[in-house]
Structure formats: C-alpha cells, structure tokens
Design a protein around this motif. Structure first.
Motif, mmCIF file in Angstrom:
data_model
loop_
_atom_site.group_PDB
_atom_site.id
_atom_site.type_symbol
_atom_site.label_atom_id
_atom_site.label_comp_id
_atom_site.label_asym_id
_atom_site.label_seq_id
_atom_site.Cartn_x
_atom_site.Cartn_y
_atom_site.Cartn_z
ATOM 1 N N VAL A 24 1.126 -1.184 -0.394
ATOM 2 C CA VAL A 24 0.119 -0.111 -0.046
ATOM 3 C C VAL A 24 0.791 1.226 0.493
ATOM 4 C CG1 VAL A 24 -1.811 1.413 1.354
ATOM 5 C CG2 VAL A 24 -1.614 -1.189 1.590
ATOM 6 N N ASP A 25 0.493 1.952 -0.773
ATOM 7 C CA ASP A 25 1.442 3.822 -0.694
ATOM 8 C C ASP A 25 -0.681 4.283 -0.676
ATOM 9 O OD1 ASP A 25 3.681 2.739 -1.645
ATOM 10 O OD2 ASP A 25 2.747 3.070 -4.049
ATOM 11 N N LEU A 26 -0.043 5.639 0.466
ATOM 12 C CA LEU A 26 -0.939 6.454 0.354
ATOM 13 C C LEU A 26 0.318 7.510 0.881
ATOM 14 C CD1 LEU A 26 -3.442 7.140 1.482
ATOM 15 C CD2 LEU A 26 -2.870 6.853 4.209
ATOM 16 N N ALA A 27 -0.925 8.789 0.253
ATOM 17 C CA ALA A 27 0.247 9.609 0.907
ATOM 18 C C ALA A 27 -0.616 11.730 0.371
ATOM 19 C CB ALA A 27 1.334 9.891 -1.501
ATOM 20 N N SER A 38 4.105 11.183 2.681
ATOM 21 C CA SER A 38 3.871 10.143 2.133
ATOM 22 C C SER A 38 3.541 9.401 4.393
ATOM 23 C CB SER A 38 5.721 9.869 1.796
ATOM 24 O OG SER A 38 5.335 8.245 1.711
ATOM 25 N N ILE A 39 2.453 8.981 3.704
ATOM 26 C CA ILE A 39 2.004 7.918 5.504
ATOM 27 C C ILE A 39 2.435 6.731 5.184
ATOM 28 C CG2 ILE A 39 0.191 7.457 6.809
ATOM 29 C CD1 ILE A 39 -1.199 10.358 5.304
ATOM 30 N N MET A 40 2.479 5.476 3.828
ATOM 31 C CA MET A 40 2.666 4.756 3.720
ATOM 32 C C MET A 40 3.332 4.613 2.200
ATOM 33 S SD MET A 40 -0.072 2.368 5.029
ATOM 34 C CE MET A 40 -1.301 3.254 5.019
ATOM 35 N N ASP A 41 4.964 4.103 2.738
ATOM 36 C CA ASP A 41 4.991 3.878 1.307
ATOM 37 C C ASP A 41 6.077 2.510 0.724
ATOM 38 O OD1 ASP A 41 6.847 4.729 -1.254
ATOM 39 O OD2 ASP A 41 8.900 4.717 -0.394
#
Length: 88
Positions: A24-27, A38-41
C-alpha cells in the motif's frame, strides 16, 4: 470510505478495506500536485479493515497551511483519490 472528519483541524482518520494482503502507498498532495506527506510507502498490509491518520503535517514534521489537499491510496494498479479540507 470517506475520511473523517472532513473538514478537519488537527487530525484526520483515513479508512480503507483490502480484500487480501497487498503493498500500500498512501500519500497527501496539495492542489498543485506537490507531495506533502508520505504516510505509507509500499508497506505490506494484511487484508481487512484498516485506518491511517494524517495530522496536518508535512514529511518534515511542520504544520501545513489551511486549504484543500488530496489523499491518494494506491494498491497494485488500483488508485483512489479523495479531497479533504484542512481548517485552522
């Protein structure tokens, strides 16, 4: 799922559901498309219901200006974008 609260002042809860384990990427981006946080990379996350939080700060830990921001959640080839409003 809609982020809560929206608009927000100090922190926002981002809710999402994964049907199976995934990277998961969450930005967070500003209205000009610049990366803010960048919350999750590329983080491995188990399937199921999850939450993440954004505290209105950038990657350097500084509070960002009030305004409109966008969350982008990417899982594989799927992408979800949501508009949020930060108040002061």
């Amino acid at each position: 799922y809609p982020s809560r609260p929206n608009p927000f002042r100090s922190a926002m809860l981002i809710r999402y559901d994964l049907p199976e384990p995934a990277l998961v990427d969450l930005a967070v981006f500003d209205v000009a498309g610049r990366s803010v946080r960048s919350i999750m990379d590329n983080r491995p996350i188990a399937g199921g219901w999850h939450t993440a939080m954004w505290d209105g700060r950038n990657d350097g830990g500084q509070a960002v200006a009030p305004g409109i921001y966008f969350f982008e959640l990417s899982v594989g080839s799927e992408r979800q974008i949501q508009r949020v409003v930060l108040l002061k």
